[in-house]
Design a protein around this motif. Structure first.
Motif, PDB file in Angstrom:
ATOM      1  N   CYS A  43       0.848  -1.183   0.000  1.00 27.01           N
ATOM      2  CA  CYS A  43       0.000   0.000   0.000  1.00 27.01           C
ATOM      3  C   CYS A  43       0.889   1.240   0.000  1.00 27.01           C
ATOM      4  O   CYS A  43       2.020   1.211   0.487  1.00 27.01           O
ATOM      5  N   ARG A 488      -3.397   0.166  -4.862  1.00 28.05           N
ATOM      6  CA  ARG A 488      -4.327   1.003  -4.093  1.00 28.05           C
ATOM      7  C   ARG A 488      -4.940   0.194  -2.954  1.00 28.05           C
ATOM      8  O   ARG A 488      -5.374  -0.930  -3.149  1.00 28.05           O
ATOM      9  N   CYS A 489      -4.937   0.779  -1.793  1.00 22.71           N
ATOM     10  CA  CYS A 489      -5.465   0.062  -0.617  1.00 22.71           C
ATOM     11  C   CYS A 489      -6.562   0.877   0.040  1.00 22.71           C
ATOM     12  O   CYS A 489      -6.521   2.123   0.010  1.00 22.71           O
TER      13      CYS A 489
END
Length: 489
Positions: A43, A488-489
């Motif tokens: 992330c 993307r987290c």
């Protein structure tokens, strides 16, 4: 630096069989063990910790790191370490020179070499600093003259007024000036202003045989041969230097018997007369006799009767960045001088640097982020921040010439100076970046098409390093591989 070898790991000046080579702006693909990687995703909030784990290792405790990572388009800074501080950029500086050249000259710009007829058997050749000029183009010029019915030239004048100033940057180190990667730059550039000789092993105890690729060049030098041929179980090394006079070559070192010859490239001392000597030979091939030759600095040209042109700028950029060619970068810097009037006290390089600065400012690069003294990065006096490289890369990506610029950069594991790096890693094929190497300074700046994230721009510069270059590159490559794992987290 263009190293040409046959089995023997011998370079241009002083290359020993060791794991560390401390030469400058080496334009050579670096082969090394791929960085250790993991397959897990990262992330953006975890990226800082992951990068710090690499660069804060004890072996880098005395090293300066400058890093900036940002999305290509918009978005927050993903990682920054001293990104606004000055670093010696090495060949990363070519990113700035080539960006300015593309913006100011255009992708189709060509450098022209012309011959004019001044009457009474007098011809004038005007060089304009074409770094790609070779024996083939000289032969083309000679053939054009033959087609004009010229069989005799009373006098050939070489006009070298197009590029003004020192042919070698005064801030370059002596070891660089003696090496092929520090070749002189002026109005007449031929064969990249280098000449070659071959060192051939003989019987054990005998001196190496010196074979000149161009026998005419041998007449310009007094050679002191202190080399020796040794038995197979001995190490090989070569040290070729020239004395300050510029006319004495000293050859030292040893090669093993029955080994392949080693080819050595060295810079010419007087490019104008090197050009004239080789052009005389090209004319003789076409049975055109040549009388007197003369070098002058400026005059009026008459009718152009022959010319050759360089490849378009897009191709010159590719050679400059893909192979980190210092001579090409310096020639492009001087080509930029045609865009602005020059004061009598200014050199062409001075004017070129002013044009680079103006062009970068137009792109939105903060002029406080760099101090430039040459076009190639060979000088240790260049100072650039990682932020300057990121700003340049992001800004030029928004221009119509973005594709040409990006195409000039090495591709990880595939081409140019990155061909031997990142092979078998997640960065292979998706990173396009410019390398840089000076003693104690390693850099890498460019673009990445992150698989699970948006496209990125990054600049990584390491200075004041006592570690072998291979060790530093390994760590830089680990950081770049980490960027490929962003999601993307």
């Amino acid at each position: 630096m263009r190293l040409k070898t046959f089995n023997q790991p011998v370079g241009v000046l002083l290359i020993f069989l060791t794991s560390q080579i401390g030469f400058s702006s080496i334009a050579k693909a670096q082969t090394q063990v791929p960085p250790t990687t993991t397959t897990k995703s990262i992330c953006s909030t975890q990226l800082g910790t992951a990068i710090d784990a690499v660069i804060n290792r004890p072996l880098f405790s005395r090293v300066r790191w400058g890093i900036l990572v940002q999305p290509l388009s918009t978005g927050p800074i993903l990682y920054s370490r001293d990104a606004q501080k000055y670093f010696t950029p090495a060949s990363n500086l070519k990113l700035l020179t080539t960006a300015a050249a593309l913006q100011q000259l255009g992708a189709n710009f060509r450098i022209r070499t012309s011959i004019y007829q001044n009457g009474n058997g007098v011809l004038r050749v005007v060089g304009r600093g074409d770094p790609s000029l070779s024996e083939t183009q000289l032969q083309t010029l000679a053939q054009q003259l033959k087609q004009k019915g010229i069989t005799q030239i009373q006098q050939l004048i070489a006009d070298d007024s197009y590029i003004q100033g020192d042919i070698v940057n005064p801030t370059w180190q002596w070891e660089d000036v003696q090496s092929d990667y520090g070749a002189p730059v002026n109005s007449f550039i031929l064969n990249q202003n280098i000449f070659s000789l071959k060192l051939v092993p003989q019987a054990v105890g005998k001196s190496l045989q010196v074979v000149w690729i161009d026998p005419g060049e041998a007449k310009q030098w007094r050679t002191i041969n202190q080399s020796v041929t040794v038995a197979q179980n001995q190490p090989s090394y070569i040290n070729v230097t020239r004395e300050l006079s510029g006319t004495v070559l000293r050859i030292q070192g040893q090669l093993t018997t029955n080994s392949e010859p080693s080819l050595i490239d060295l810079p010419v001392v007087d490019p104008n007369y090197y050009f004239l000597r080789r052009f005389r030979s090209a004319l003789a091939t076409e049975k055109i006799t040549l009388g007197q030759t003369l070098v002058v600095n400026g005059s009026v040209n008459q009718e152009e009767i022959a010319y050759v042109e360089s490849p378009p700028l897009a191709e010159l950029l590719a050679e400059t960045n893909l192979n980190s060619n210092n001579l090409y970068a310096e020639a492009l810097l001087r080509a930029l001088a045609v865009k602005k009037p020059r004061l009598k006290t200014q050199t062409s390089a001075d004017v070129g640097l002013e044009v680079v600065k103006a062009s970068l400012t137009q792109l939105g690069v903060d002029p406080a982020n760099y101090i430039l003294v040459d076009g190639s990065g060979l000088s240790r006096r260049n100072l650039v921040t990682p932020e300057a490289f990121v700003q340049t890369l992001r800004s030029i990506a928004k221009t119509p010439a973005a594709y040409i610029y990006r195409a000039s950069l090495p591709v990880a594991g595939k081409s140019g100076t990155l061909k031997g790096r990142f092979q078998g890693t997640s960065a292979e094929g998706i990173v396009q970046a410019k390398t840089g190497t000076l003693t104690g300074a390693i850099s890498l700046s460019g673009y990445m098409n992150a698989p699970k994230y948006e496209p990125l721009v990054f600049s990584i510069i390491v200075n004041q390093s006592e570690q072998p270059a291979t060790v530093v590159r390994q760590a830089i490559d680990e950081v770049v591989v980490l960027l490929t794992q962003l999601q993307r987290c």
